[in-house]
Motif scaffolding. Structure first.
Motif, short mmCIF file in Angstrom:
data_model
loop_
_atom_site.label_atom_id
_atom_site.label_comp_id
_atom_site.label_asym_id
_atom_site.label_seq_id
_atom_site.Cartn_x
_atom_site.Cartn_y
_atom_site.Cartn_z
N UNK A 176 12.45 14.82 23.91
CA UNK A 176 11.68 13.92 23.05
C UNK A 176 10.35 13.49 23.99
N UNK A 177 10.74 13.05 25.17
CA UNK A 177 9.40 12.81 26.28
C UNK A 177 10.00 13.59 27.38
N UNK A 178 8.79 13.58 28.42
CA UNK A 178 9.17 14.10 29.49
C UNK A 178 9.84 13.14 30.61
N UNK A 179 11.04 13.76 31.17
CA UNK A 179 11.93 12.83 32.38
C UNK A 179 11.71 13.67 33.66
N UNK A 180 11.12 12.90 34.54
CA UNK A 180 11.05 13.39 35.79
C UNK A 180 10.37 14.96 35.71
N UNK A 181 9.14 14.95 35.11
CA UNK A 181 8.48 16.19 34.86
C UNK A 181 9.39 17.31 34.27
N UNK A 182 10.48 17.16 33.47
CA UNK A 182 11.14 18.01 32.81
C UNK A 182 10.97 17.83 31.27
N UNK A 183 10.66 18.87 30.65
CA UNK A 183 10.42 18.88 29.18
C UNK A 183 11.74 19.29 28.29
#
Length: 154
Positions: free
Chosen positions: A49-56
């Motif tokens: 849903x949102x980026x986590x540590x620059x991961x989509x």
């Protein structure tokens, strides 16, 4: 021993085989500390849903665990250290579900194809309402008006 459901998200740039290796690693930690791992489901690569540590996107995995709290804490400690694990969540449950999880059932439903009547089903008939009155204004009456030249182009 307590029952847990554990879900973790792994980075998008690792392969499915590496995700399976992570699952086996954490399964080994649980078993080394006196626990058992039941059902293991790999939900695949899904969008976040949102980026986590620059991961989509992330690889999702579910494990049903029957272990003492110390074993789960040790597994979570190792997940915090790992760069491949983005997030994890462990939930204590009364009993483990039988059969596939809700995420796997959703995937099976998506594979069946479209339902009859589209996504929302057939339209309902509201018998007490009559037909819609014609709209006034807006763009609907534009062809009825005569065109006149613009003064700045004359």
């Amino acid at each position: 021993m307590a029952l847990y459901e554990h879900v973790f998200l792994a980075r998008q740039d690792i392969s499915a085989q590496q995700v399976d290796a992570l699952v086996e690693q954490y399964k080994g930690v649980i078993e080394a500390n006196g626990g058992k791992v039941g059902r293991i489901e790999n939900w695949g690569l899904k969008s976040l849903t949102y980026r986590i540590k620059k991961n989509r996107k992330a690889h999702y995995a579910l494990m049903d665990i029957d272990a003492p709290a110390a074993a789960v804490q040790e597994m979570e400690r190792q997940m915090r250290i790992s760069e491949d694990v983005l997030r994890y969540m462990t939930i204590a449950v009364e009993k483990h579900e039988e059969g596939p999880s809700a995420m796997m059932q959703k995937r099976d439903r998506d594979d069946r194809g479209p339902r009859e009547g589209g996504d929302r089903g057939p339209r309902r008939d509201f018998g007490d309402r009559g037909p819609r009155p014609p709209r006034e204004g807006g763009f609907g009456d534009r062809e009825d008006r005569p065109r006149r030249p613009r003064e700045d182009r004359a």
